[in-house]
Design an enzyme around this catalytic site. Structure first.
Site, PDB file in Angstrom:
ATOM      1  CE1 TYR A  80      43.634 -70.381  -4.696  1.00 49.51           C
ATOM      2  CE2 TYR A  80      44.253 -72.300  -3.395  1.00 49.51           C
ATOM      3  CZ  TYR A  80      44.611 -71.188  -4.130  1.00 49.51           C
ATOM      4  OH  TYR A  80      45.932 -70.880  -4.315  1.00 49.51           O
ATOM      5  CG  PHE A 132      54.871 -76.517 -30.807  1.00 49.26           C
ATOM      6  CD1 PHE A 132      54.220 -76.414 -32.021  1.00 49.26           C
ATOM      7  CD2 PHE A 132      54.466 -75.710 -29.769  1.00 49.26           C
ATOM      8  CE1 PHE A 132      53.183 -75.504 -32.192  1.00 49.26           C
ATOM      9  CE2 PHE A 132      53.425 -74.807 -29.932  1.00 49.26           C
ATOM     10  CZ  PHE A 132      52.783 -74.704 -31.148  1.00 49.26           C
ATOM     11  CB  THR A 133      57.003 -72.110 -31.522  1.00 49.02           C
ATOM     12  OG1 THR A 133      55.656 -72.382 -31.134  1.00 49.02           O
ATOM     13  CG2 THR A 133      57.080 -71.996 -33.029  1.00 49.02           C
ATOM     14  CG  ASP A 223      53.283 -81.703 -27.103  1.00 45.01           C
ATOM     15  OD1 ASP A 223      52.046 -81.735 -26.949  1.00 45.01           O
ATOM     16  OD2 ASP A 223      53.889 -80.672 -27.453  1.00 45.01           O
ATOM     17  CE  LYS A 266      47.348 -76.034 -30.181  1.00 43.64           C
ATOM     18  NZ  LYS A 266      48.768 -75.928 -29.885  1.00 43.64           N
ATOM     19  NE  ARG A 389      54.014 -71.682 -36.889  1.00 44.40           N
ATOM     20  CZ  ARG A 389      53.834 -71.501 -35.585  1.00 44.40           C
ATOM     21  NH1 ARG A 389      53.200 -72.380 -34.860  1.00 44.40           N
ATOM     22  NH2 ARG A 389      54.288 -70.424 -34.989  1.00 44.40           N
ATOM     23  CG  PHE A 455      56.056 -66.790 -34.280  1.00 43.46           C
ATOM     24  CD1 PHE A 455      57.120 -67.398 -33.630  1.00 43.46           C
ATOM     25  CD2 PHE A 455      54.768 -67.096 -33.878  1.00 43.46           C
ATOM     26  CE1 PHE A 455      56.897 -68.287 -32.590  1.00 43.46           C
ATOM     27  CE2 PHE A 455      54.540 -67.994 -32.838  1.00 43.46           C
ATOM     28  CZ  PHE A 455      55.608 -68.587 -32.192  1.00 43.46           C
TER      29      PHE A 455
END
Ligand SMILES: *Cc1c(COP(=O)(O)O)cnc(C)c1O
Length: 482
Positions: A80, A132-133, A223, A266, A389, A455
């Site tokens: 932990y 970005f969404t 980002d 990613k 998109r 979406f």
């Protein structure tokens, strides 16, 4: 994918890896595909994997991992607090980004939640190259507004401009002059700009943006989810960087950032995420939120195994022969489609090949979701799952009216190192056939429409019996073939 020359010509991307673990795929008959897309409410997010042949929905959490990543996962230190796996990742982050403080989070949007809660107050503005969404959702949820300052070239679907992800620095200055720097929560640069086709920004552009931020004492947040592709493009397309190593380019980008966050679904070909900074105040402020929302500081909601995989994956990202596979496969696919006059976003970017639905199905009005309709049609004729998109990925305006997207794209993601070139050729073949028969494709309308991130769960139906007609034509042309 090194620059290996084929003596007899042909520009074929050559893999610098071999495949030793495989997953069986099925291609179900078109009758089943018609049922499946109906069951999914014409929303490719709601399809089941068993009905899918090539899953080109996303590059998130589905990239192929290396033998070294899998080996590292076996050796992880599951505790932990104080896990050695965490320390290995922290050290790797320090080494690669030169950042002193690291905060783990379970994925990219968790980082966005934490950063937005800390810095976005009602009435503040977050200028960015493009949204970005999930980023936009977190910023608006905290009462902020997103201002997109992408260069004009960025929204042109066809172009040979190498850095369509660049921010318009003059627009940034004008925005700050208009609202005052105290209204700006932070400036955000998204590397490998996702929603406009995985388009990169240049290192030079980032330097200019940082200069403006410094003049006004505004933080620059990066980002870095799609950093791998952007690094490759900087190396290949930015003259001043051609002699820099991938590691040096990474450092140069990091030095311009006050905060870096990323989705490790990613970046690093694993699952997870994290935030890093050199600013102790930022670290202290965000730290509390990490323990509140993610978990203790030495795992942050991630499995310890994934933490090991990220550490190894980040190191592998520093290898040009690893990060060039995606962009080179995508360029190959885009070139093949372009040869047949099929409208794709150019120049080819990272993360996937993007079909321009506004042109592909130019007879479908934006109110009937051309990109969503194209996604549904392509699945039907190929078993290939792409992602809308376009307008469906936008949220309605506050007054309930439709917010039409700047572009209507069908994204066909190529998860890194996952597909073979013959699978890419199959997708190209079916897209060509669909293009020839594009007039058969009709629009969609919502039957179930969630308020937030519609979406993901929204359900739609065809506005006519166009799908049945498309299936009939397919059978007439393909006979018994799946
Ligand atoms: C995927 C992505 C995110 C969100 O990351 P998740 O891990 O999916 O939550 C944020 N920004 C960009 C640019 C992304 O591509």
């Amino acid at each position: 994918m090194s620059e290996v020359k084929f003596f007899y010509g042909g520009n074929v991307p050559l893999e610098m890896h071999k495949v030793r673990i495989v997953q069986k795929l099925d291609l179900v008959p078109i009758e089943r595909r018609l049922e499946a897309i109906k069951e999914a409410g014409n929303n490719t997010f709601l399809l089941k994997n068993q009905d899918i042949y090539l899953d080109m929905l996303t590059d998130s959490g589905v990239n192929a991992m290396s033998d070294k990543q899998l080996a590292a996962m076996m050796e992880s230190d599951d505790s932990y607090a104080g896990s050695a796996s965490y320390t290995r990742l922290e050290n790797k982050i320090k080494e690669i980004f030169g950042m002193e403080y690291f905060l783990p989070a379970h994925q990219g949007r968790a980082c966005e939640n934490i950063i937005s809660q800390a810095y976005v107050k009602p009435g503040t503005i977050v200028p960015m190259n493009y949204h970005f969404t999930t980023t936009k959702a977190h910023i608006t949820l905290n009462g902020g507004t997103v201002e997109e300052l992408i260069i004009d070239e960025g929204l042109k679907t066809t172009s040979d401009y190498p850095f369509k992800g660049n921010m318009d620095v003059e627009k940034l200055r004008a925005l700050i002059a208009k609202h005052g720097p105290e209204k700006i929560a932070f400036v955000r640069i998204e590397t490998g700009t996702n929603l406009i086709g995985g388009q990169p920004h240049s290192l030079e552009n980032m330097r200019e943006v940082k200069k403006v931020c410094d003049e006004y004492g505004i933080m620059l947040v990066l980002d870095a989810s799609l950093l791998a592709d952007n690094l490759y493009f900087i190396k290949k397309r930015e003259e001043a960087c051609k002699d820099m190593s991938i590691r040096e380019i990474t450092r140069a980008i990091a030095e311009l950032s006050d905060i870096i966050y990323f989705s490790a679904r990613k970046l690093g070909c694993a699952r997870g995420g994290g935030i890093c900074t050199n600013n102790k105040d930022v670290y202290m402020k965000l730290r509390e939120l990490v323990t509140l929302y993610e978990g203790f500081l030495t795992y942050g909601g991630m499995s310890i195994r994934e933490i090991e995989a990220i550490a190894v994956g980040l190191e592998e990202t520093m290898d040009e022969n690893m990060i060039n596979q995606g962009p080179q496969f995508i360029a190959y696919m885009c070139e093949k489609l372009k040869e047949h006059g099929i409208p794709v976003i150019t120049p080819p970017g990272g993360l996937g090949c993007h079909l321009n639905a506004m042109e592909f199905v130019d007879h479908i009005p934006q109110s009937q979701y051309p990109a969503g309709a194209l996604a549904s049609a392509l699945y039907l004729v190929s078993g290939v799952r792409g992602m809308e998109r376009g307008t469906i990925s936008e949220q309605r305006n506050e007054d309930g009216s439709e917010h039409f997207a700047n572009t209507e794209l069908l994204r066909l993601a190529l998860p890194r190192r996952v597909f073979t070139l013959s699978q890419v050729e199959y997708a190209v073949d079916r897209i060509r056939w669909l293009y020839e028969n594009r007039k058969l494709i009709g629009g969609l309308s919502f039957v179930e429409e969630p308020k937030v991130l519609r979406f993901f769960f929204g359900k739609l139906e065809p506005v006519s019996d166009w799908q049945t007609k498309l299936v009939e034509k397919f059978k007439a042309d393909f006979g018994d073939s799946l």
